[in-house]
Scaffold this active site. Structure first.
Site, PDB file in Angstrom:
ATOM      1  N   HIS A  76      -3.942  20.358  53.219  1.00  0.00           N
ATOM      2  CA  HIS A  76      -3.119  20.743  54.369  1.00  0.00           C
ATOM      3  C   HIS A  76      -1.888  21.534  53.932  1.00  0.00           C
ATOM      4  CE1 HIS A  76      -4.848  17.255  56.997  1.00  0.00           C
ATOM      5  NE2 HIS A  76      -5.746  18.186  56.681  1.00  0.00           N
ATOM      6  N   GLU A  78       1.269  21.280  54.697  1.00  0.00           N
ATOM      7  CA  GLU A  78       2.423  20.479  54.280  1.00  0.00           C
ATOM      8  C   GLU A  78       2.239  19.985  52.849  1.00  0.00           C
ATOM      9  OE1 GLU A  78       1.564  19.820  58.688  1.00  0.00           O
ATOM     10  OE2 GLU A  78       0.400  19.738  56.843  1.00  0.00           O
ATOM     11  N   CYS A 105      -0.488  15.194  59.417  1.00  0.00           N
ATOM     12  CA  CYS A 105      -1.382  14.044  59.532  1.00  0.00           C
ATOM     13  C   CYS A 105      -0.687  12.854  58.851  1.00  0.00           C
ATOM     14  CB  CYS A 105      -2.734  14.341  58.873  1.00  0.00           C
ATOM     15  SG  CYS A 105      -2.676  14.409  57.063  1.00  0.00           S
ATOM     16  N   CYS A 108      -0.257  13.382  54.998  1.00  0.00           N
ATOM     17  CA  CYS A 108       0.845  14.287  54.666  1.00  0.00           C
ATOM     18  C   CYS A 108       2.188  13.627  54.961  1.00  0.00           C
ATOM     19  CB  CYS A 108       0.707  15.611  55.411  1.00  0.00           C
ATOM     20  SG  CYS A 108      -0.647  16.638  54.782  1.00  0.00           S
TER      21      CYS A 108
END
Length: 177
Positions: A76, A78, A105, A108
């Protein structure tokens, strides 16, 4: 003589969120194009977008790798921003701000907490509030970015306008003693 348009100078949140949205365009998983910018003292530390680890195939090239209806081929945005900060070294993520196109999420969110991020600014909540509530529960400031129409119009203008030609207004003579 043409009339010069009025320039709009963005706030820091406007500026960094625009960068996060542009970074998202580099994503390689079409399930979600997300981007993140990690900032400390109004300076960019690192950036990240949804994509596979270096030297591994991307979803665009070989398809998704799904696990429980979630693509696990990619990292992801992030998480990639945090990993880039670690790989580059030279600065701490403690007390930094993360700008992200979507809410992180829960995984993360855990990495954000572990890295000492003090503030997360997101353009919109994605799927549910669990990760947002998790971040808030440990004292991280979470803000939902409110798009500024003046800045939005300025960005469109910036990308639409040609680079103006400037007439040579003379030369500068440097004297070195």
């Amino acid at each position: 003589m043409t009339e010069e348009r009025q320039h709009y100078r963005p706030s820091w949140d406007d500026y960094f969120m625009a960068i996060a949205k542009i970074i998202a365009s580099r994503g390689t998983c079409d399930r979600l194009y997300s981007g993140a910018v990690l900032v400390k003292n109004n300076r960019i530390i690192s950036t990240g977008y949804n994509g596979s680890p270096p030297n591994l195939p991307h979803c665009h090239d070989v398809g998704h790798l799904l696990e429980d209806a979630h693509c696990v081929r990619t990292i992801h945005g992030e998480h990639n921003a945090l990993l880039q900060a670690a790989v580059q070294g030279g600065t701490s993520t403690t007390d930094s701000t993360l700008y992200t196109k979507y809410s992180p999420c829960i995984h993360c969110a855990k990495y954000i907490v572990a890295c000492g991020i003090k503030r997360v600014v997101m353009a919109r909540v994605y799927r549910n509030n669990q990760a947002v509530d998790y971040l808030k529960s440990v004292g991280i400031q979470v803000d939902i970015y409110q798009e500024n129409i003046k800045w939005h119009d300025e960005i469109i203008q910036i990308f639409d306008e040609d680079i103006p030609e400037r007439v040579n207004e003379g030369t500068v003579k440097l004297e070195i003693n």
